[in-house]
Motif scaffolding. Sequence first.
Motif, PDB file in Angstrom:
ATOM      1  N   ASP A  61       0.822  -1.206   0.000  1.00  0.00           N
ATOM      2  CA  ASP A  61       0.000   0.000   0.000  1.00  0.00           C
ATOM      3  C   ASP A  61       0.858   1.259   0.000  1.00  0.00           C
ATOM      4  O   ASP A  61       0.534   2.251  -0.642  1.00  0.00           O
ATOM      5  N   ALA A  62       1.974   1.228   0.759  1.00  0.00           N
ATOM      6  CA  ALA A  62       2.840   2.404   0.841  1.00  0.00           C
ATOM      7  C   ALA A  62       3.429   2.732  -0.527  1.00  0.00           C
ATOM      8  O   ALA A  62       3.568   3.910  -0.882  1.00  0.00           O
ATOM      9  N   ILE A  63       3.757   1.717  -1.297  1.00  0.00           N
ATOM     10  CA  ILE A  63       4.315   1.955  -2.634  1.00  0.00           C
ATOM     11  C   ILE A  63       3.267   2.612  -3.522  1.00  0.00           C
ATOM     12  O   ILE A  63       3.549   3.572  -4.239  1.00  0.00           O
ATOM     13  N   ASN A  64       2.042   2.098  -3.469  1.00  0.00           N
ATOM     14  CA  ASN A  64       0.999   2.618  -4.344  1.00  0.00           C
ATOM     15  C   ASN A  64       0.550   4.023  -3.960  1.00  0.00           C
ATOM     16  O   ASN A  64      -0.078   4.718  -4.767  1.00  0.00           O
ATOM     17  N   GLU A  65       0.877   4.459  -2.731  1.00  0.00           N
ATOM     18  CA  GLU A  65       0.558   5.817  -2.325  1.00  0.00           C
ATOM     19  C   GLU A  65       1.484   6.843  -2.970  1.00  0.00           C
ATOM     20  O   GLU A  65       1.187   8.039  -2.984  1.00  0.00           O
ATOM     21  N   LEU A  66       2.604   6.355  -3.496  1.00  0.00           N
ATOM     22  CA  LEU A  66       3.517   7.254  -4.190  1.00  0.00           C
ATOM     23  C   LEU A  66       2.958   7.595  -5.570  1.00  0.00           C
ATOM     24  O   LEU A  66       2.279   6.796  -6.199  1.00  0.00           O
ATOM     25  N   ASP A  67       3.273   8.769  -6.026  1.00  0.00           N
ATOM     26  CA  ASP A  67       2.813   9.219  -7.344  1.00  0.00           C
ATOM     27  C   ASP A  67       3.852   8.800  -8.378  1.00  0.00           C
ATOM     28  O   ASP A  67       4.753   9.559  -8.725  1.00  0.00           O
ATOM     29  N   PHE A  68       3.764   7.544  -8.865  1.00  0.00           N
ATOM     30  CA  PHE A  68       4.774   7.075  -9.804  1.00  0.00           C
ATOM     31  C   PHE A  68       4.122   6.466 -11.033  1.00  0.00           C
ATOM     32  O   PHE A  68       2.986   5.993 -11.004  1.00  0.00           O
ATOM     33  N   SER A  69       4.875   6.483 -12.122  1.00  0.00           N
ATOM     34  CA  SER A  69       4.377   5.920 -13.373  1.00  0.00           C
ATOM     35  C   SER A  69       5.369   4.966 -14.025  1.00  0.00           C
ATOM     36  O   SER A  69       5.037   4.319 -15.015  1.00  0.00           O
ATOM     37  N   VAL A  70       6.571   4.886 -13.485  1.00  0.00           N
ATOM     38  CA  VAL A  70       7.603   4.017 -14.060  1.00  0.00           C
ATOM     39  C   VAL A  70       8.277   3.238 -12.944  1.00  0.00           C
ATOM     40  O   VAL A  70       8.564   3.797 -11.879  1.00  0.00           O
ATOM     41  N   ILE A  71       8.510   1.947 -13.187  1.00  0.00           N
ATOM     42  CA  ILE A  71       9.327   1.128 -12.292  1.00  0.00           C
ATOM     43  C   ILE A  71      10.602   0.756 -13.026  1.00  0.00           C
ATOM     44  O   ILE A  71      10.574   0.306 -14.174  1.00  0.00           O
ATOM     45  N   THR A  77      15.879  -2.331 -17.019  1.00  0.00           N
ATOM     46  CA  THR A  77      14.626  -2.291 -17.772  1.00  0.00           C
ATOM     47  C   THR A  77      13.644  -1.362 -17.071  1.00  0.00           C
ATOM     48  O   THR A  77      13.534  -1.364 -15.840  1.00  0.00           O
ATOM     49  N   TYR A  78      12.917  -0.585 -17.853  1.00  0.00           N
ATOM     50  CA  TYR A  78      11.943   0.374 -17.345  1.00  0.00           C
ATOM     51  C   TYR A  78      10.541  -0.086 -17.755  1.00  0.00           C
ATOM     52  O   TYR A  78      10.284  -0.336 -18.938  1.00  0.00           O
ATOM     53  N   PHE A  79       9.633  -0.199 -16.775  1.00  0.00           N
ATOM     54  CA  PHE A  79       8.275  -0.674 -17.026  1.00  0.00           C
ATOM     55  C   PHE A  79       7.272   0.458 -16.826  1.00  0.00           C
ATOM     56  O   PHE A  79       7.375   1.235 -15.870  1.00  0.00           O
ATOM     57  N   ASP A  80       6.301   0.508 -17.708  1.00  0.00           N
ATOM     58  CA  ASP A  80       5.235   1.513 -17.630  1.00  0.00           C
ATOM     59  C   ASP A  80       4.190   1.060 -16.614  1.00  0.00           C
ATOM     60  O   ASP A  80       3.542   0.036 -16.783  1.00  0.00           O
ATOM     61  N   PHE A  81       4.011   1.852 -15.534  1.00  0.00           N
ATOM     62  CA  PHE A  81       3.023   1.521 -14.509  1.00  0.00           C
ATOM     63  C   PHE A  81       1.884   2.526 -14.483  1.00  0.00           C
ATOM     64  O   PHE A  81       1.158   2.636 -13.484  1.00  0.00           O
ATOM     65  N   THR A  82       1.699   3.232 -15.565  1.00  0.00           N
ATOM     66  CA  THR A  82       0.584   4.176 -15.647  1.00  0.00           C
ATOM     67  C   THR A  82      -0.737   3.437 -15.498  1.00  0.00           C
ATOM     68  O   THR A  82      -1.038   2.502 -16.240  1.00  0.00           O
ATOM     69  N   GLY A  83      -1.539   3.826 -14.496  1.00  0.00           N
ATOM     70  CA  GLY A  83      -2.839   3.189 -14.287  1.00  0.00           C
ATOM     71  C   GLY A  83      -2.767   1.786 -13.718  1.00  0.00           C
ATOM     72  O   GLY A  83      -3.791   1.092 -13.658  1.00  0.00           O
ATOM     73  N   ARG A  84      -1.591   1.361 -13.285  1.00  0.00           N
ATOM     74  CA  ARG A  84      -1.429   0.007 -12.735  1.00  0.00           C
ATOM     75  C   ARG A  84      -1.218   0.058 -11.231  1.00  0.00           C
ATOM     76  O   ARG A  84      -0.868   1.096 -10.664  1.00  0.00           O
ATOM     77  N   THR A  85      -1.406  -1.089 -10.590  1.00  0.00           N
ATOM     78  CA  THR A  85      -1.207  -1.222  -9.147  1.00  0.00           C
ATOM     79  C   THR A  85      -0.052  -2.160  -8.873  1.00  0.00           C
ATOM     80  O   THR A  85       0.024  -3.255  -9.455  1.00  0.00           O
ATOM     81  N   PHE A  86       0.865  -1.742  -8.010  1.00  0.00           N
ATOM     82  CA  PHE A  86       1.956  -2.615  -7.588  1.00  0.00           C
ATOM     83  C   PHE A  86       1.405  -3.619  -6.593  1.00  0.00           C
ATOM     84  O   PHE A  86       0.883  -3.259  -5.536  1.00  0.00           O
ATOM     85  N   ASP A  87       1.497  -4.921  -6.919  1.00  0.00           N
ATOM     86  CA  ASP A  87       0.920  -5.979  -6.079  1.00  0.00           C
ATOM     87  C   ASP A  87       1.788  -7.219  -6.210  1.00  0.00           C
ATOM     88  O   ASP A  87       1.834  -7.860  -7.267  1.00  0.00           O
ATOM     89  N   SER A  88       2.503  -7.567  -5.142  1.00  0.00           N
ATOM     90  CA  SER A  88       3.452  -8.681  -5.184  1.00  0.00           C
ATOM     91  C   SER A  88       2.780 -10.043  -5.296  1.00  0.00           C
ATOM     92  O   SER A  88       3.463 -11.057  -5.438  1.00  0.00           O
ATOM     93  N   ALA A  89       1.442 -10.084  -5.233  1.00  0.00           N
ATOM     94  CA  ALA A  89       0.725 -11.357  -5.382  1.00  0.00           C
ATOM     95  C   ALA A  89      -0.205 -11.346  -6.595  1.00  0.00           C
ATOM     96  O   ALA A  89      -1.035 -12.245  -6.741  1.00  0.00           O
ATOM     97  N   LEU A  90      -0.056 -10.348  -7.452  1.00  0.00           N
ATOM     98  CA  LEU A  90      -0.943 -10.213  -8.600  1.00  0.00           C
ATOM     99  C   LEU A  90      -0.388 -10.963  -9.807  1.00  0.00           C
ATOM    100  O   LEU A  90       0.739 -10.713 -10.245  1.00  0.00           O
ATOM    101  N   VAL A  91      -1.175 -11.870 -10.364  1.00  0.00           N
ATOM    102  CA  VAL A  91      -0.792 -12.605 -11.562  1.00  0.00           C
ATOM    103  C   VAL A  91      -1.157 -11.763 -12.788  1.00  0.00           C
ATOM    104  O   VAL A  91      -2.290 -11.303 -12.918  1.00  0.00           O
ATOM    105  N   VAL A  92      -0.177 -11.526 -13.655  1.00  0.00           N
ATOM    106  CA  VAL A  92      -0.412 -10.758 -14.876  1.00  0.00           C
ATOM    107  C   VAL A  92       0.129 -11.543 -16.069  1.00  0.00           C
ATOM    108  O   VAL A  92       1.007 -12.399 -15.936  1.00  0.00           O
TER     109      VAL A  92
END
Length: 275
Positions: A1-11, A25-40
Amino acid sequence: DAINELDFSVIKLEPENPDEDSPVTYFDFTGRTFDSALVVEACSTPWTLDEQQSLAGVFDGVETCCLYDVCNFGRGHCAGTVKSSYGWQSGGGCGAYGPIPGLIGTEDSATRFYVLTGQSTVCDEAEIATFDWDSLTESGLAKPEVMAFSMSVDSSDLSLNIEVQLTFEGRASADGLETALYGTTYVLDFGDFDAHKDSIAQPGTCQNRNAGDFTGDFDTFWEYPLSPSDIGTATYLAYPPPDPVNGAWSVAVDDAAPCGVVVYTGKFTGNDLVS
Protein backbone atom coordinates in the motif's frame (compact mmCIF):
# COMPACT_ATOMS: atom_id res chain seq x y z
CA ASP A 1 0.00 0.00 0.00
CA ALA A 2 2.84 2.40 0.84
CA ILE A 3 4.31 1.95 -2.63
CA ASN A 4 1.00 2.62 -4.34
CA GLU A 5 0.56 5.82 -2.33
CA LEU A 6 3.52 7.25 -4.19
CA ASP A 7 2.81 9.22 -7.34
CA PHE A 8 4.77 7.07 -9.80
CA SER A 9 4.38 5.92 -13.37
CA VAL A 10 7.60 4.02 -14.06
CA ILE A 11 9.33 1.13 -12.29
CA LYS A 12 13.02 0.62 -12.92
CA LEU A 13 14.40 -2.92 -12.60
CA GLU A 14 18.16 -2.78 -12.08
CA PRO A 15 20.29 -5.96 -11.82
CA GLU A 16 23.15 -5.84 -9.34
CA ASN A 17 25.61 -6.08 -12.24
CA PRO A 18 23.84 -4.88 -15.40
CA ASP A 19 25.10 -6.18 -18.73
CA GLU A 20 23.78 -7.22 -22.14
CA ASP A 21 22.15 -10.37 -20.72
CA SER A 22 20.82 -8.58 -17.62
CA PRO A 23 19.85 -5.08 -18.77
CA VAL A 24 18.30 -2.28 -16.76
CA THR A 25 14.63 -2.29 -17.77
CA TYR A 26 11.94 0.37 -17.35
CA PHE A 27 8.28 -0.67 -17.03
CA ASP A 28 5.24 1.51 -17.63
CA PHE A 29 3.02 1.52 -14.51
CA THR A 30 0.58 4.18 -15.65
CA GLY A 31 -2.84 3.19 -14.29
CA ARG A 32 -1.43 0.01 -12.73
CA THR A 33 -1.21 -1.22 -9.15
CA PHE A 34 1.96 -2.61 -7.59
CA ASP A 35 0.92 -5.98 -6.08
CA SER A 36 3.45 -8.68 -5.18
CA ALA A 37 0.73 -11.36 -5.38
CA LEU A 38 -0.94 -10.21 -8.60
CA VAL A 39 -0.79 -12.61 -11.56
CA VAL A 40 -0.41 -10.76 -14.88
CA GLU A 41 0.08 -11.91 -18.43
CA ALA A 42 3.64 -12.06 -19.62
CA CYS A 43 4.43 -9.31 -22.13
CA SER A 44 1.46 -7.26 -20.86
CA THR A 45 3.52 -4.58 -19.08
CA PRO A 46 5.00 -2.13 -21.61
CA TRP A 47 8.76 -1.76 -21.25
CA THR A 48 11.88 -0.14 -22.68
CA LEU A 49 15.64 -0.31 -22.13
CA ASP A 50 16.03 3.40 -22.73
CA GLU A 51 15.78 5.73 -19.74
CA GLN A 52 15.00 8.84 -21.76
CA GLN A 53 12.20 7.06 -23.61
CA SER A 54 10.67 5.92 -20.32
CA LEU A 55 10.71 9.48 -19.00
CA ALA A 56 9.00 10.57 -22.20
CA GLY A 57 6.35 7.86 -21.83
CA VAL A 58 7.61 5.79 -24.78
CA PHE A 59 7.70 2.03 -24.08
CA ASP A 60 8.37 0.27 -27.36
CA GLY A 61 10.04 -2.96 -26.24
CA VAL A 62 8.97 -6.05 -28.17
CA GLU A 63 8.98 -9.56 -26.66
CA THR A 64 7.95 -12.95 -28.05
CA CYS A 65 8.54 -15.09 -24.92
CA CYS A 66 4.92 -14.74 -23.79
CA LEU A 67 3.59 -18.24 -23.06
CA TYR A 68 3.10 -18.08 -19.28
CA ASP A 69 1.95 -15.49 -16.73
CA VAL A 70 4.34 -13.68 -14.39
CA CYS A 71 3.92 -12.04 -11.00
CA ASN A 72 3.26 -8.29 -10.70
CA PHE A 73 5.16 -7.32 -13.86
CA GLY A 74 7.70 -8.76 -16.23
CA ARG A 75 9.05 -8.73 -19.73
CA GLY A 76 8.42 -12.37 -20.63
CA HIS A 77 7.95 -16.02 -19.58
CA CYS A 78 8.12 -19.06 -21.82
CA ALA A 79 9.48 -22.61 -21.62
CA GLY A 80 12.66 -22.61 -19.51
CA THR A 81 13.00 -18.83 -19.61
CA VAL A 82 11.82 -15.89 -17.51
CA LYS A 83 12.83 -12.40 -18.62
CA SER A 84 13.23 -9.34 -16.39
CA SER A 85 10.35 -10.20 -14.08
CA TYR A 86 9.34 -9.43 -10.51
CA GLY A 87 8.38 -13.05 -9.80
CA TRP A 88 7.15 -16.29 -11.34
CA GLN A 89 6.32 -19.93 -10.81
CA SER A 90 6.41 -22.97 -13.06
CA GLY A 91 3.45 -22.92 -15.43
CA GLY A 92 2.85 -19.22 -14.76
CA GLY A 93 1.75 -17.01 -11.88
CA CYS A 94 3.14 -16.01 -8.51
CA GLY A 95 5.25 -18.32 -6.39
CA ALA A 96 8.47 -18.42 -4.42
CA TYR A 97 10.74 -17.49 -7.32
CA GLY A 98 12.18 -14.14 -8.26
CA PRO A 99 13.12 -11.54 -9.00
CA ILE A 100 14.65 -12.49 -12.33
CA PRO A 101 16.82 -9.66 -13.69
CA GLY A 102 18.21 -11.47 -16.73
CA LEU A 103 17.04 -12.69 -20.12
CA ILE A 104 18.42 -16.23 -20.10
CA GLY A 105 17.09 -19.15 -18.02
CA THR A 106 15.34 -18.76 -14.67
CA GLU A 107 18.14 -17.78 -12.29
CA ASP A 108 17.21 -15.19 -9.70
CA SER A 109 19.77 -12.78 -8.24
CA ALA A 110 20.09 -9.51 -6.37
CA THR A 111 17.97 -6.82 -8.01
CA ARG A 112 17.11 -3.23 -7.15
CA PHE A 113 13.72 -1.69 -7.89
CA TYR A 114 13.08 2.04 -8.14
CA VAL A 115 9.87 3.97 -8.71
CA LEU A 116 9.78 7.21 -10.63
CA THR A 117 7.68 9.58 -8.54
CA GLY A 118 6.01 12.78 -9.65
CA GLN A 119 7.40 14.68 -12.61
CA SER A 120 11.03 13.84 -13.28
CA THR A 121 13.70 16.31 -14.27
CA VAL A 122 15.91 15.42 -17.20
CA CYS A 123 19.03 17.55 -17.45
CA ASP A 124 20.37 18.84 -20.73
CA GLU A 125 23.97 17.77 -21.32
CA ALA A 126 24.93 21.43 -21.50
CA GLU A 127 23.67 21.97 -17.93
CA ILE A 128 26.16 19.50 -16.46
CA ALA A 129 29.39 21.16 -15.35
CA THR A 130 32.74 20.31 -16.88
CA PHE A 131 36.33 21.53 -16.53
CA ASP A 132 39.74 21.20 -18.14
CA TRP A 133 42.37 19.18 -16.27
CA ASP A 134 45.26 21.11 -17.80
CA SER A 135 43.84 24.47 -16.71
CA LEU A 136 43.10 23.09 -13.25
CA THR A 137 46.53 21.58 -12.60
CA GLU A 138 48.57 24.35 -14.23
CA SER A 139 46.63 27.45 -13.22
CA GLY A 140 44.03 26.35 -10.66
CA LEU A 141 41.24 27.48 -12.99
CA ALA A 142 37.70 26.03 -13.19
CA LYS A 143 38.13 24.00 -10.01
CA PRO A 144 34.95 22.09 -9.06
CA GLU A 145 33.34 23.95 -6.19
CA VAL A 146 32.64 22.81 -2.65
CA MET A 147 29.50 24.92 -2.26
CA ALA A 148 28.89 24.08 1.39
CA PHE A 149 30.44 21.85 4.03
CA SER A 150 29.42 21.07 7.60
CA MET A 151 30.58 18.56 10.19
CA SER A 152 29.08 18.05 13.65
CA VAL A 153 28.87 15.53 16.48
CA ASP A 154 25.47 14.24 17.57
CA SER A 155 25.58 14.19 21.38
CA SER A 156 22.85 11.52 21.58
CA ASP A 157 25.01 8.81 20.02
CA LEU A 158 28.37 10.58 19.57
CA SER A 159 28.18 10.06 15.81
CA LEU A 160 30.04 12.25 13.35
CA ASN A 161 27.64 13.84 10.84
CA ILE A 162 28.83 15.33 7.56
CA GLU A 163 27.13 17.24 4.76
CA VAL A 164 28.90 18.47 1.66
CA GLN A 165 27.41 20.19 -1.40
CA LEU A 166 29.41 19.81 -4.61
CA THR A 167 29.18 20.78 -8.26
CA PHE A 168 27.41 18.15 -10.35
CA GLU A 169 30.29 17.30 -12.70
CA GLY A 170 30.10 15.32 -15.93
CA ARG A 171 33.22 14.68 -17.99
CA ALA A 172 36.41 16.71 -18.20
CA SER A 173 38.68 17.72 -21.08
CA ALA A 174 42.47 17.40 -21.16
CA ASP A 175 45.51 17.14 -23.43
CA GLY A 176 44.40 20.10 -25.54
CA LEU A 177 41.16 18.44 -26.63
CA GLU A 178 38.04 20.60 -26.75
CA THR A 179 35.74 17.61 -26.29
CA ALA A 180 35.25 16.44 -22.69
CA LEU A 181 36.14 12.75 -22.80
CA TYR A 182 37.54 12.01 -19.35
CA GLY A 183 35.36 10.69 -16.56
CA THR A 184 35.17 12.35 -13.15
CA THR A 185 33.97 11.23 -9.74
CA TYR A 186 34.09 12.39 -6.12
CA VAL A 187 36.01 10.36 -3.55
CA LEU A 188 34.84 11.13 0.01
CA ASP A 189 36.92 9.36 2.62
CA PHE A 190 38.97 9.90 5.77
CA GLY A 191 42.23 9.20 3.92
CA ASP A 192 43.82 10.79 0.88
CA PHE A 193 43.24 9.18 -2.51
CA ASP A 194 46.53 8.69 -4.38
CA ALA A 195 45.80 8.48 -8.11
CA HIS A 196 49.16 6.76 -8.66
CA LYS A 197 48.61 3.98 -6.14
CA ASP A 198 44.92 3.71 -5.22
CA SER A 199 42.19 2.11 -7.32
CA ILE A 200 38.69 3.54 -7.69
CA ALA A 201 37.45 -0.07 -7.69
CA GLN A 202 39.01 -0.77 -4.28
CA PRO A 203 37.56 1.90 -1.99
CA GLY A 204 38.37 2.47 1.64
CA THR A 205 35.95 1.07 4.20
CA CYS A 206 34.40 4.50 4.91
CA GLN A 207 34.44 5.77 1.31
CA ASN A 208 31.30 6.86 -0.55
CA ARG A 209 31.18 3.69 -2.66
CA ASN A 210 31.32 -0.10 -2.31
CA ALA A 211 33.74 -2.39 -4.14
CA GLY A 212 30.86 -4.74 -5.02
CA ASP A 213 29.55 -2.23 -7.58
CA PHE A 214 32.91 -1.95 -9.39
CA THR A 215 33.34 -5.39 -10.93
CA GLY A 216 32.63 -4.50 -14.57
CA ASP A 217 34.56 -2.78 -17.34
CA PHE A 218 36.63 0.25 -16.31
CA ASP A 219 34.85 2.48 -18.83
CA THR A 220 31.54 1.94 -17.01
CA PHE A 221 32.93 3.51 -13.82
CA TRP A 222 32.54 7.02 -15.25
CA GLU A 223 28.95 7.12 -16.50
CA TYR A 224 26.75 9.83 -14.96
CA PRO A 225 22.96 10.32 -15.14
CA LEU A 226 21.03 13.03 -16.92
CA SER A 227 18.02 12.14 -14.79
CA PRO A 228 18.76 13.27 -11.19
CA SER A 229 16.52 10.47 -9.87
CA ASP A 230 19.18 8.00 -11.06
CA ILE A 231 22.02 9.45 -9.03
CA GLY A 232 23.33 6.94 -6.49
CA THR A 233 22.44 3.88 -8.59
CA ALA A 234 24.73 1.17 -9.94
CA THR A 235 23.92 2.17 -13.51
CA TYR A 236 25.88 5.43 -13.17
CA LEU A 237 29.07 4.76 -11.24
CA ALA A 238 30.45 8.29 -11.41
CA TYR A 239 27.87 8.82 -8.62
CA PRO A 240 27.59 5.25 -7.31
CA PRO A 241 25.44 3.78 -4.55
CA PRO A 242 27.10 5.35 -1.47
CA ASP A 243 27.32 2.11 0.48
CA PRO A 244 30.53 1.97 2.57
CA VAL A 245 31.56 -1.05 4.65
CA ASN A 246 31.54 1.15 7.77
CA GLY A 247 29.13 3.99 8.48
CA ALA A 248 26.64 5.41 6.01
CA TRP A 249 26.62 7.85 3.11
CA SER A 250 23.65 9.09 1.12
CA VAL A 251 23.65 11.11 -2.09
CA ALA A 252 21.01 13.23 -3.81
CA VAL A 253 20.74 16.31 -5.97
CA ASP A 254 19.81 19.65 -4.47
CA ASP A 255 16.09 20.27 -5.05
CA ALA A 256 16.74 23.89 -5.97
CA ALA A 257 19.45 23.00 -8.52
CA PRO A 258 18.94 19.36 -9.56
CA CYS A 259 21.25 19.65 -12.57
CA GLY A 260 23.95 21.62 -10.79
CA VAL A 261 24.46 20.56 -7.16
CA VAL A 262 25.07 17.15 -5.57
CA VAL A 263 24.62 16.69 -1.82
CA TYR A 264 26.43 13.96 0.11
CA THR A 265 25.44 13.24 3.71
CA GLY A 266 27.46 10.93 5.97
CA LYS A 267 27.00 9.48 9.46
CA PHE A 268 29.74 7.58 11.31
CA THR A 269 29.84 6.25 14.87
CA GLY A 270 33.03 5.93 16.87
CA ASN A 271 33.08 2.20 16.13
CA ASP A 272 32.75 2.90 12.41
CA LEU A 273 35.80 5.13 12.48
CA VAL A 274 38.12 2.75 14.36
CA SER A 275 37.06 -0.59 12.86
